[in-house]
Design a protein around this motif. Structure first.
Motif, PDB file in Angstrom:
ATOM      1  N   THR A 147       0.708  -1.129  -0.337  1.00  0.00           N
ATOM      2  CA  THR A 147      -0.319   0.239  -0.176  1.00  0.00           C
ATOM      3  C   THR A 147       0.879   0.677  -0.127  1.00  0.00           C
ATOM      4  OG1 THR A 147      -1.766  -1.017   1.709  1.00  0.00           O
ATOM      5  CG2 THR A 147      -1.978   0.987   1.305  1.00  0.00           C
ATOM      6  N   ALA A 148       0.436   1.911  -1.298  1.00  0.00           N
ATOM      7  CA  ALA A 148       1.276   3.754  -1.017  1.00  0.00           C
ATOM      8  C   ALA A 148       0.932   4.384   0.198  1.00  0.00           C
ATOM      9  CB  ALA A 148       1.245   3.669  -2.254  1.00  0.00           C
ATOM     10  N   VAL A 149       2.637   4.756   0.804  1.00  0.00           N
ATOM     11  CA  VAL A 149       1.606   6.238   2.100  1.00  0.00           C
ATOM     12  C   VAL A 149       1.220   7.071   1.361  1.00  0.00           C
ATOM     13  CG1 VAL A 149       3.716   5.501   2.911  1.00  0.00           C
ATOM     14  CG2 VAL A 149       4.362   7.360   1.379  1.00  0.00           C
ATOM     15  N   ASP A 150       0.193   7.624   2.429  1.00  0.00           N
ATOM     16  CA  ASP A 150      -0.152   8.656   1.274  1.00  0.00           C
ATOM     17  C   ASP A 150       0.522   9.852   1.173  1.00  0.00           C
ATOM     18  OD1 ASP A 150      -2.733   8.132   2.888  1.00  0.00           O
ATOM     19  OD2 ASP A 150      -2.647   8.757   4.642  1.00  0.00           O
ATOM     20  N   GLY A 151       0.093  10.625  -0.372  1.00  0.00           N
ATOM     21  CA  GLY A 151       0.790  11.580  -0.440  1.00  0.00           C
ATOM     22  C   GLY A 151       2.260  11.565  -1.620  1.00  0.00           C
ATOM     23  N   ASP A 177       3.488  11.345  -8.747  1.00  0.00           N
ATOM     24  CA  ASP A 177       3.432  11.003  -9.725  1.00  0.00           C
ATOM     25  C   ASP A 177       5.328  10.887  -9.787  1.00  0.00           C
ATOM     26  OD1 ASP A 177       1.233   9.917 -10.935  1.00  0.00           O
ATOM     27  OD2 ASP A 177       0.949  11.919 -11.874  1.00  0.00           O
ATOM     28  N   LYS A 178       5.855  11.798  -9.134  1.00  0.00           N
ATOM     29  CA  LYS A 178       7.203  12.236  -9.259  1.00  0.00           C
ATOM     30  C   LYS A 178       7.679  11.034  -8.480  1.00  0.00           C
ATOM     31  CE  LYS A 178      11.479  14.375  -9.752  1.00  0.00           C
ATOM     32  NZ  LYS A 178      11.979  13.901 -10.156  1.00  0.00           N
ATOM     33  N   ASP A 179       7.464  10.606  -6.992  1.00  0.00           N
ATOM     34  CA  ASP A 179       7.798   9.478  -6.413  1.00  0.00           C
ATOM     35  C   ASP A 179       7.764   8.078  -7.130  1.00  0.00           C
ATOM     36  OD1 ASP A 179       8.535  11.127  -4.087  1.00  0.00           O
ATOM     37  OD2 ASP A 179       6.049  10.931  -4.001  1.00  0.00           O
ATOM     38  N   ASN A 195      12.569   4.640 -12.448  1.00  0.00           N
ATOM     39  CA  ASN A 195      13.889   5.310 -12.574  1.00  0.00           C
ATOM     40  C   ASN A 195      15.130   4.672 -11.970  1.00  0.00           C
ATOM     41  OD1 ASN A 195      13.075   6.464 -15.403  1.00  0.00           O
ATOM     42  ND2 ASN A 195      13.198   8.651 -13.721  1.00  0.00           N
ATOM     43  N   VAL A 196      15.032   4.624 -10.611  1.00  0.00           N
ATOM     44  CA  VAL A 196      16.023   3.588  -9.839  1.00  0.00           C
ATOM     45  C   VAL A 196      15.570   2.347 -10.111  1.00  0.00           C
ATOM     46  CG1 VAL A 196      16.528   2.600  -7.519  1.00  0.00           C
ATOM     47  CG2 VAL A 196      15.717   5.579  -7.682  1.00  0.00           C
ATOM     48  N   SER A 197      14.690   1.412 -10.364  1.00  0.00           N
ATOM     49  CA  SER A 197      13.882   0.567 -10.205  1.00  0.00           C
ATOM     50  C   SER A 197      14.426   0.008 -11.894  1.00  0.00           C
ATOM     51  CB  SER A 197      12.785  -0.388 -10.294  1.00  0.00           C
ATOM     52  OG  SER A 197      11.962  -0.258  -8.585  1.00  0.00           O
ATOM     53  N   GLN A 198      14.890   0.458 -12.803  1.00  0.00           N
ATOM     54  CA  GLN A 198      15.099  -0.217 -13.459  1.00  0.00           C
ATOM     55  C   GLN A 198      16.262   0.685 -14.256  1.00  0.00           C
ATOM     56  OE1 GLN A 198      13.639   2.260 -17.490  1.00  0.00           O
ATOM     57  NE2 GLN A 198      14.826   0.795 -19.029  1.00  0.00           N
ATOM     58  N   ASN A 199      17.266   1.219 -13.812  1.00  0.00           N
ATOM     59  CA  ASN A 199      18.445   1.161 -13.386  1.00  0.00           C
ATOM     60  C   ASN A 199      19.214  -0.189 -12.938  1.00  0.00           C
ATOM     61  OD1 ASN A 199      18.792   3.104 -15.230  1.00  0.00           O
ATOM     62  ND2 ASN A 199      18.963   4.826 -13.150  1.00  0.00           N
ATOM     63  N   ASN A 200      18.524  -0.517 -11.424  1.00  0.00           N
ATOM     64  CA  ASN A 200      18.971  -1.504 -10.873  1.00  0.00           C
ATOM     65  C   ASN A 200      18.616  -2.623 -11.455  1.00  0.00           C
ATOM     66  OD1 ASN A 200      20.287  -0.096  -8.496  1.00  0.00           O
ATOM     67  ND2 ASN A 200      17.950  -0.026  -7.608  1.00  0.00           N
ATOM     68  N   ASN A 201      17.585  -3.551 -12.090  1.00  0.00           N
ATOM     69  CA  ASN A 201      17.699  -4.183 -13.038  1.00  0.00           C
ATOM     70  C   ASN A 201      18.206  -4.470 -13.668  1.00  0.00           C
ATOM     71  OD1 ASN A 201      14.786  -4.514 -10.541  1.00  0.00           O
ATOM     72  ND2 ASN A 201      13.497  -3.937 -11.718  1.00  0.00           N
ATOM     73  N   ASP A 202      18.063  -2.935 -14.927  1.00  0.00           N
ATOM     74  CA  ASP A 202      19.317  -3.862 -15.681  1.00  0.00           C
ATOM     75  C   ASP A 202      20.328  -4.190 -15.011  1.00  0.00           C
ATOM     76  OD1 ASP A 202      17.606  -3.068 -17.621  1.00  0.00           O
ATOM     77  OD2 ASP A 202      18.210  -0.693 -17.755  1.00  0.00           O
ATOM     78  N   ARG A 244      15.370  -4.857  -0.495  1.00  0.00           N
ATOM     79  CA  ARG A 244      14.887  -3.248  -0.340  1.00  0.00           C
ATOM     80  C   ARG A 244      14.075  -2.853  -0.370  1.00  0.00           C
ATOM     81  NH1 ARG A 244      19.550  -1.767  -4.616  1.00  0.00           N
ATOM     82  NH2 ARG A 244      21.441  -2.762  -3.382  1.00  0.00           N
ATOM     83  N   ILE A 245      13.332  -3.706  -0.972  1.00  0.00           N
ATOM     84  CA  ILE A 245      11.631  -3.302  -1.203  1.00  0.00           C
ATOM     85  C   ILE A 245      11.145  -3.161  -0.076  1.00  0.00           C
ATOM     86  CG2 ILE A 245       9.494  -3.976  -2.100  1.00  0.00           C
ATOM     87  CD1 ILE A 245      10.833  -4.918  -4.339  1.00  0.00           C
ATOM     88  N   LEU A 246      11.435  -3.880   1.474  1.00  0.00           N
ATOM     89  CA  LEU A 246      10.971  -4.326   2.260  1.00  0.00           C
ATOM     90  C   LEU A 246      11.105  -3.050   2.753  1.00  0.00           C
ATOM     91  CD1 LEU A 246      11.365  -8.356   3.329  1.00  0.00           C
ATOM     92  CD2 LEU A 246       9.106  -6.904   2.212  1.00  0.00           C
ATOM     93  N   LYS A 247      12.206  -2.587   3.204  1.00  0.00           N
ATOM     94  CA  LYS A 247      12.809  -1.215   3.837  1.00  0.00           C
ATOM     95  C   LYS A 247      12.442  -0.221   3.277  1.00  0.00           C
ATOM     96  CE  LYS A 247      16.768  -3.987   4.783  1.00  0.00           C
ATOM     97  NZ  LYS A 247      18.272  -3.801   4.641  1.00  0.00           N
ATOM     98  N   ASP A 248      11.751  -0.142   1.789  1.00  0.00           N
ATOM     99  CA  ASP A 248      11.637   1.529   1.707  1.00  0.00           C
ATOM    100  C   ASP A 248       9.800   1.812   1.540  1.00  0.00           C
ATOM    101  OD1 ASP A 248      10.331   3.859  -0.420  1.00  0.00           O
ATOM    102  OD2 ASP A 248      10.926   2.199  -1.942  1.00  0.00           O
ATOM    103  N   ASP A 249       9.870   3.329   2.243  1.00  0.00           N
ATOM    104  CA  ASP A 249       8.611   3.541   3.296  1.00  0.00           C
ATOM    105  C   ASP A 249       8.271   4.634   2.292  1.00  0.00           C
ATOM    106  OD1 ASP A 249      10.569   6.149   2.298  1.00  0.00           O
ATOM    107  OD2 ASP A 249      11.518   7.060   4.326  1.00  0.00           O
ATOM    108  N   ARG A 250       8.399   4.801   1.434  1.00  0.00           N
ATOM    109  CA  ARG A 250       7.330   5.314   0.034  1.00  0.00           C
ATOM    110  C   ARG A 250       5.757   4.350   0.666  1.00  0.00           C
ATOM    111  NH1 ARG A 250      11.607   6.409  -4.335  1.00  0.00           N
ATOM    112  NH2 ARG A 250      11.542   4.320  -3.558  1.00  0.00           N
ATOM    113  N   HIS A 251       5.368   2.718   0.331  1.00  0.00           N
ATOM    114  CA  HIS A 251       4.804   1.650   0.733  1.00  0.00           C
ATOM    115  C   HIS A 251       5.069   0.723   2.078  1.00  0.00           C
ATOM    116  CE1 HIS A 251       6.950  -1.545  -1.116  1.00  0.00           C
ATOM    117  NE2 HIS A 251       7.920  -1.128  -0.261  1.00  0.00           N
TER     118      HIS A 251
END
Length: 143
Positions: free
Chosen positions: A16-20, A23-25, A31-38, A70-77
């Protein structure tokens, strides 16, 4: 890097995304995901239905699990829950280091954001596992 089909792994999670979250987030995440995944030769798909995310990641198991930690630690969700974690013989998204689908809130329309030169037709690849296609299509319709 030649991949060993014995090591191929797919992980799908929801969160679940955090409130607020803007689209920029989301653009920054992509962009970060694409670079890391590449760099790690991971492929995947991210869907956003207005409030929640569903993401599939595929590649060598150790790489997928490292990114997931890393995804588990991301505070945007929050509420990150793995729903699939399985060895696979082939990628469902072989051409996408990360692609994104967003359902807009006005009238149920949706937007596919293509990364690089990806074709939207590849989403409906006949080789894509039907259960995965069904799972994402149901998620995208949820609000």
């Amino acid at each position: 890097m030649k991949e060993d089909p014995e090591e191929m792994y797919r992980l799908v999670y929801v969160s679940t995304a955090v409130d607020g979250l803007s689209d920029k987030d989301i653009e920054d995440i992509l962009n970060v995901s694409q670079n890391n995944n590449d760099q790690r030769y991971l492929t995947g798909f991210l869907a956003h239905n207005g409030r929640s995310f569903m993401q599939a990641l595929e590649g060598v198991r150790s790489e997928v699990q490292d990114i997931y930690s890393r995804i588990l630690k991301d505070d945007r969700h929050y509420g990150v829950t793995q729903i699939i974690g399985e060895p696979v013989s082939a990628r469902a998204f072989p051409q996408w280091s990360m692609n994104y689908h967003r359902v807009d809130n006005h009238g149920g329309s949706s937007t596919m954001v293509l990364r690089k030169d990806d074709s939207v037709d590849s989403l409906l690849s006949p080789d894509m596992p039907r259960d995965l296609l069904y799972l994402f299509s149901k998620f995208i319709r949820m609000r």
